[in-house]
Design a protein around this motif. Structure first.
Motif, short mmCIF file in Angstrom:
data_model
loop_
_atom_site.label_atom_id
_atom_site.label_comp_id
_atom_site.label_asym_id
_atom_site.label_seq_id
_atom_site.Cartn_x
_atom_site.Cartn_y
_atom_site.Cartn_z
N GLU A 232 0.85 -1.20 0.00
CA GLU A 232 0.00 0.00 0.00
C GLU A 232 0.89 1.25 0.00
O GLU A 232 1.89 1.30 0.72
N ARG A 235 -0.77 8.40 0.29
CA ARG A 235 -1.59 9.22 -0.58
C ARG A 235 -1.53 10.68 -0.13
O ARG A 235 -1.31 10.96 1.05
N VAL A 237 -3.78 13.86 0.28
CA VAL A 237 -5.16 14.35 0.36
C VAL A 237 -5.09 15.83 0.68
O VAL A 237 -4.71 16.22 1.79
N THR A 297 -9.33 8.93 6.48
CA THR A 297 -10.26 8.69 5.39
C THR A 297 -10.30 7.21 5.07
O THR A 297 -9.38 6.45 5.44
N GLU A 299 -10.57 4.77 1.82
CA GLU A 299 -10.48 4.74 0.36
C GLU A 299 -10.31 3.30 -0.10
O GLU A 299 -9.36 2.62 0.29
N ASP A 300 -11.25 2.83 -0.92
CA ASP A 300 -11.18 1.47 -1.48
C ASP A 300 -10.99 0.42 -0.39
O ASP A 300 -10.22 -0.54 -0.55
N THR A 302 -9.53 0.77 2.46
CA THR A 302 -8.32 0.97 3.25
C THR A 302 -8.44 2.24 4.09
O THR A 302 -8.80 3.29 3.57
N THR A 303 -8.17 2.12 5.38
CA THR A 303 -8.18 3.29 6.26
C THR A 303 -6.85 3.99 6.19
O THR A 303 -5.79 3.38 6.35
N TYR A 304 -6.90 5.32 5.93
CA TYR A 304 -5.69 6.14 5.89
C TYR A 304 -5.74 7.13 7.04
O TYR A 304 -6.79 7.69 7.36
#
Length: 320
Positions: A232, A235, A237, A297, A299-300, A302-304
């Motif tokens: 992973e 990202r 944001v 957040t 996303e797909d 997956t917790t970010y």
């Protein structure tokens, strides 16, 4: 005093200008801010009535030529032997080297928390130097298993020095008789080094590692924790770097599970909770019951979580 204030303001301005390219990079790609390392101060010592230690040197171009040191558990070592000393044995007028944390007061002279003091420095003696390793370039080895022991390694420190350490150097662990290898010198390791008359490092005192591991982030968001490359990626944001919670936590031996009420829970091997993250709420519940503000957040699937928050919670060292 005006000259000192001008020097301090100049340092702040320079630091701000140097940060502009980094800020621009953060806006276009995931980015982790490297962990700040210790800062060296040196000079003659004066013990103050409140227990503080005033260190002053004669270099007027040094913005830190006067610093007051504080600390409840300052480690003090003999410059020649590396053996522990008591701060009560320090004498007014002697020259010492000290390393402090990156946070200082804005007072004049500034005040800082001391990490390490090196004292009992003989005349014409090259005092040992304290470093935190920011990055490592090990010796290239042939691909065989098990790999042979390194005969040298090259490290970059947080004060931008490049040190080559060979197997000819005497390697010791502080406070332990356990053996230490060149392979143990990883980002985040703090060391005290002695240099011989030939300019080579002759002795290295290695201090206990205080981080769970170290992490790096490439421009494409590729994450590496220790020697493990994560599947992973980080990202971006807005202007904030977000890290995949499960992938990073599991890379340091923690367990992550989902709870319908609390969201993603990070647990240690003994089952105790490090944190609970309910994506999108803007807050994180810590294991001690406290709550901190942090972007998160989902996303797909997956917790970010914001990079700074996750790095702090998992006690990671940011290499670079």
């Amino acid at each position: 005093m005006k000259k000192k204030m001008f020097r301090l303001l100049s340092l702040v301005l320079c630091a701000t200008l140097l940060c502009i390219p980094a800020m621009a990079a953060e806006a276009t790609a995931p980015h982790l801010t490297p962990t700040a390392g210790p800062i060296r101060v040196w000079g003659t010592l004066t013990q103050l009535s409140d227990g503080g230690l005033l260190v002053r040197n004669s270099n007027q171009d040094d913005s830190l030529n006067e610093v007051i040191l504080h600390g409840e558990s300052i480690l003090c070592l003999d410059a020649v032997t590396g053996e522990p000393m008591s701060t009560d044995d320090l004498k007014d007028g002697e020259t010492i080297y000290a390393w402090v944390g990156p946070v200082m007061t804005m007072s004049l002279p500034p005040q800082a928390t001391a990490i390490l003091i090196v004292a009992n420095i003989p005349a014409d003696f090259s005092a040992p130097q304290y470093h935190e390793i920011r990055a490592v370039t090990p010796q290239a080895m042939i691909a065989i298993y098990p790999p042979p022991a390194l005969t040298w390694t090259e490290v970059t420190t947080t004060d931008d020095k490049i040190l080559k350490i060979t197997d000819a150097a005497q390697l010791e662990r502080y406070g332990s008789d356990d053996p230490v290898r060149l392979e143990d010198l990883v980002p985040g390791t703090r060391i005290l080094t002695w240099t011989g008359t030939d300019g080579d490092i002759s002795k290295v005192l290695v201090f206990p590692y205080t981080y769970s591991s170290y992490i790096t982030c490439g421009e494409d968001g590729l994450l590496t924790v220790g020697t493990q490359v994560l599947s992973e990626k980080a990202r971006l944001v807005g202007d904030e770097t977000m890290l995949p919670l499960r992938a990073v936590a599991e890379s340091v031996g923690m367990t992550v599970y989902w709870d319908a009420k609390t969201g993603a829970n990070v647990a240690r091997s003994d089952g105790s909770i490090v944190c609970s993250v309910d994506p999108g709420t803007g807050s994180v519940c810590c294991g001690d019951g406290s709550t901190i503000s942090a972007a998160s957040t989902l996303e797909d699937g997956t917790t970010y979580l914001s990079a700074g928050t996750l790095i702090q919670l998992l006690n990671l060292y940011v290499a670079g």
